[in-house]
Write an enzyme that holds these catalytic residues in place. Structure first.
Site: not given
Lengths: 624, 263
Positions: A13, A297
């Site tokens: 990306l 996380r």
């Protein structure tokens, strides 16, 4: 700048967005990628892309996205780029929507948003559970359009080897190798963008793709670029262990209502479906009543680790907990997270719609990366449009973006922030490269041919040497051993004695590297030849990561050292405990700093840089 | 099943370069629970010794994500085209035969050159003609139903399985194949993409276009993403027929349009 050429390395990306920005401005781009760009690692991102579009009437705002990101990163992120990204995020999502990304829709036909970890808002746009794949394809299609127009030339199956630099140290191009013919050639460029992803393969098995060795960033570091915050390695709480890799089970599983639990009775042998609700321990929900299963996380990973390793409460006493979606209708699961359901079904053999999944944390992402600068606009505190300082490494002419740079995620990345950070890096990186080139008096094309010839000669000779390596060591065996030791000692929980032992092991691996057998001397598609060189660069980064972890005596985000943990505050909100706040402030003053690693022949030279905090003052991070 | 459970028996196609002749080489690698074809190939990298105990070179193959989203590792496994990462050893008959795709030139061993697929995506203009990347607000609204249809089509990872199984797709013809036809459907079904539908339809009308499809329906059976490729072909067949009729009248329309707009 007639006939100016730019080089973008990496077709994920960040690289594709940089390429689009350059081509859109009429510039010629050589796009180098080790695999066909459509097969880049960005395809693996599952859950979604964050942007405070606020379509759910929750009062979401880019400023809240900024706060969540900075808190999530435990105040180690570069604040102005975070702000720039969060403000650009809604526009980036709209752009992708216009490119045709099949984002999930609301009944009215608007973009739908789901909730992700580390936030209380529905901020994550998604295309099923293969959002990364869908975003990569959209950018790939736009680049293909520019390729058809002749502005972009792709060099797929080409590996970036290193820079070409002039006498002043400016990067005027690259040396790369064709992995099919093993031809080595130079690519002159006004500026080079390294968008080469993360170094997950240093940890052996991880959620990363095979190509994510970190070799390019490692080489840039060896050649003098600063590598920053290397010790901050994200371990994703939910992955399925495999022989060849750890397969990610997206955070969107929890975002869509998935619950994490273990049986209350240690070693309960019953089938999970036969264990009644009252005999299940939903430990995340119990410990974090506000964020529940959607804590950041690093927090979720440590809790799962604690339950399995310290309390021995894992399934069958082993390294696994349940991730349960069986209470959600199968039709809804298929509409929103089918991609993840299929991966589990295909690779484990159980249907997660019926039987709770068994998961365990796995190495996932590097928050650290090449050090880059930004040029904040004093009025907005976001990177100034078109400034050549944005995404620039410390080497003139060399830029970095995406997972390869350190900037956005600090000590821990929030889920669904990676896709937007990659695209944002390209959005500002492309224009920065153009401005940089315009400001340069002399084009890279006008630099003496000698620098290019010398660089090519260096690499040709280096590969001739590697080709002659006929020792007893197998490079893939060394890589596996490196991965095992890094995973064991430099992931979730870190101890200084083990980190020191790891540094010794790395030195040993480097010694063994010199006794490698190249395994293949062919001139056609010789992957071992390329891998032996990559392994050298992997060892350099492994050392940066481990030494950074050894020296940082504190807990921050993903970096967790029990021996240097602050005591638990006496109040649930730590701000209410003045004694604890004093300890926290002292700790923060000492360690709220960037780890700057410079290459030397004797290992990384590590110094610390204070982090400017113009956007938000650090505060204790708590999610209860 | 193999006679010895402790080993996985593999028969792998070896070919050093595109121009050299190939042959099979056999390997026996230690069995591990949960192993797949890729983990066995990785094991050979760590110990490149064949079943005869002779030293050999590691096998060359393409792979990347190992979770069936990147499209790299398509190959023929026991004579059937599929992705190697999701080919679990426990579910395969041994010896396991690994061969490269036959519809593409071999670069080495199991790796092939699929660049023709990417070129064909150019041919059918598989993109949306964007005004630019600057901020122009959200894209067009469309229904969840259209999204669901488009999403499935958009999971095509250019792996080439559909082409490998197609009797019409050969190395020496120009047929674009099922994947490219399905991509035309994907882009034509987007409200903005539809503006250029005629261009894409035309790309399917020429040589190597949709009329080369022999309707064998092999493509849909082997697609690892279960993309409804035959439905796409059917829909595009209809669209191309409509386009042919439109083209007849478009000439007139074009002339009329010339009168209505500014000179």
């Amino acid at each position: 700048m007639a006939n100016a050429r730019f080089t973008v390395v990496g077709g994920g990306l960040a690289g594709l967005m940089t390429t689009i920005k350059l081509a859109e401005a009429g510039q010629h781009v050589d796009l180098l990628s080790i695999v066909p760009v459509k097969r880049s690692h960005s395809v693996c991102a599952q859950g979604g892309i964050n942007g405070a579009v606020n379509t759910k009437g929750e009062g979401d705002h880019p400023d809240i996205h900024v706060r969540d990101t900075l808190r999530g990163g435990d105040f180690l992120a570069e604040q102005t780029s975070v702000k720039g990204m969060c403000y650009a995020a809604p526009g980036i999502i709209y752009m992708l929507d216009r490119m045709g990304v099949p984002f999930n829709r609301t009944p009215e036909g608007n973009l739908d948003f789901r909730r992700f970890g580390g936030t209380l808002h529905h901020r994550t746009a998604f295309a099923g559970a293969t959002t990364g794949q869908q975003l990569l394809y959209a950018l790939d299609e736009q680049v293909r359009r520019y390729e058809a127009e002749g502005l972009v030339t792709k060099y797929e199956y080409w590996e970036w080897l290193g820079m070409v630099r002039d006498e002043a140290g400016r990067c005027v191009g690259s040396v790369a190798m064709d992995l099919r013919t093993m031809e080595i050639r130079t690519f002159p460029a006004e500026a080079v963008m390294l968008a080469t992803g993360g170094p997950g393969i240093i940890f052996g098995r991880s959620t990363n793709s095979v190509i994510n060795t970190g070799t390019a960033a490692g080489r840039a570091y060896i050649e003098g670029a600063i590598y920053c915050n290397g010790e901050f390695i994200q371990v994703h709480p939910t992955s399925i262990p495999g022989e060849d890799k750890l397969r990610l089970m997206s955070e969107s599983v929890r975002g869509e209502g998935g619950r994490v639990w273990v049986p209350k009775k240690k070693g309960d042998k019953r089938h999970p479906r036969d264990i009644p609700e009252s005999e299940r321990w939903y430990f995340l929900e119990e410990r974090y009543p506000k964020y529940k299963n959607l804590v950041p996380r690093d927090v979720a990973t440590r809790e799962i680790f604690d339950v399995c390793r310290n309390l021995g409460m894992g399934i069958d006493g082993g390294d696994a907990v349940y991730l349960d979606v069986t209470h959600i209708p199968a039709e809804e699961l298929d509409r929103k997270i089918k991609g993840v359901m299929e991966i589990y079904e295909k690779f484990v053999g159980d249907d997660p719609r019926v039987t709770p999944m068994k998961i365990f944390p796995g190495m996932h992402y590097s928050m650290g990366g090449l050090y880059v600068t930004f040029d904040p606009d004093p009025r907005t505190l976001t990177p100034a449009d078109g400034s050549p300082k944005n995404q620039a490494t410390t080497i003139p002419g060399l830029f970095a973006g995406g997972e390869a740079d350190y900037s956005i995620h600090g000590a821990n990345r929030l889920g669904a922030n990676s896709l937007v950070s990659c695209i944002y890096a390209g959005t500002i990186g492309g224009p920065a490269m153009i401005s940089y080139a315009k400001n340069n008096a002399k084009s890279a094309g006008a630099v003496s041919q000698k620098y290019f010839d010398d660089a090519k000669k260096y690499w040709t000779e280096r590969f001739e040497q590697i080709r002659k390596m006929n020792g007893t060591e197998n490079p893939y065996v060394i890589a596996r051993e490196l991965g095992d030791v890094m995973t064991e000692n430099v992931t979730v929980v870190r101890y200084n004695d083990k980190l020191k032992a790891t540094l010794n092991k790395i030195a040993e691996f480097r010694d063994r590297w010199h006794r490698i057998n190249v395994l293949d001397t062919s001139n056609s598609n010789n992957r071992p030849l390329s891998f032996v060189n990559q392994l050298w660069n992997m060892l350099a980064l492994a050392e940066v990561i481990t030494k950074g972890a050894l020296l940082r005596d504190e807990c921050r985000g993903a970096h967790y050292k029990p021996d240097f943990k602050l005591p638990e505050p006496k109040t649930r909100d730590p701000n209410q405990d003045p004694e604890w706040m004093k300890l926290w402030r002292e700790r923060n003053e000492k360690w709220a700093k960037l780890t700057m690693a410079r290459f030397t022949e004797n290992g990384p030279d590590i110094t610390y840089e204070p982090i400017p905090t113009p956007v938000m003052e650090p505060e204790p991070r708590w999610y209860a | 099943m193999s006679t010895n459970d402790r080993f996985v028996h593999l028969k792998i196609w070896r070919q050093e370069s595109p121009t050299q002749a190939g042959y099979f080489e056999e390997f026996k690698v230690p069995y591990k629970k949960g192993a797949n074809v890729i983990s066995c190939l990785m094991e050979i990298q760590r110990n490149p010794v064949n079943a005869q105990g002779q030293k050999t070179t590691p096998v060359n193959w393409d792979s990347n994500c190992l979770e069936e989203v990147c499209g790299s590792c398509a190959m023929n496994i026991n004579g059937r085209v599929r992705m190697a990462c999701s080919a679990l050893i426990d579910k395969l008959e041994q010896p396991i035969t690994l061969e490269p795709l036959k519809k593409f030139p071999v670069t080495r061993d199991l790796a092939v050159d699929r660049n023709r697929m990417f070129e064909d995506l150019k041919k059918v203009k598989a993109w949306i003609a964007l005004d630019g990347t600057h901020n122009l607000g959200p894209g067009p609204r469309y229904s969840p139903k259209v999204q669901a249809e488009r999403y499935v089509l958009s999971t095509c990872m250019t792996c080439g399985c559909c082409l490998e199984a197609c009797p019409q797709y050969t190395r020496d013809n120009d047929f674009v194949g099922a994947f490219a036809i399905s991509q035309v459907r994907l882009f034509n079904s987007h409200p903005t993409g539809a503006f250029n539908a005629a261009d894409r339809n035309h790309a399917l009308m020429g040589e190597g276009g949709i009329q080369d499809c022999g309707k064998a329906q092999n493509c849909v059976r082997v697609c690892p993403k279960e993309i409804p490729l035959t439905t796409s072909i059917m829909r595009m067949n209809r669209a191309v027929t409509v386009q042919t009729v439109k083209d007849l009248f478009m000439k007139d329309e074009g002339e009329e349009a010339g009168h209505s707009g500014p000179a």
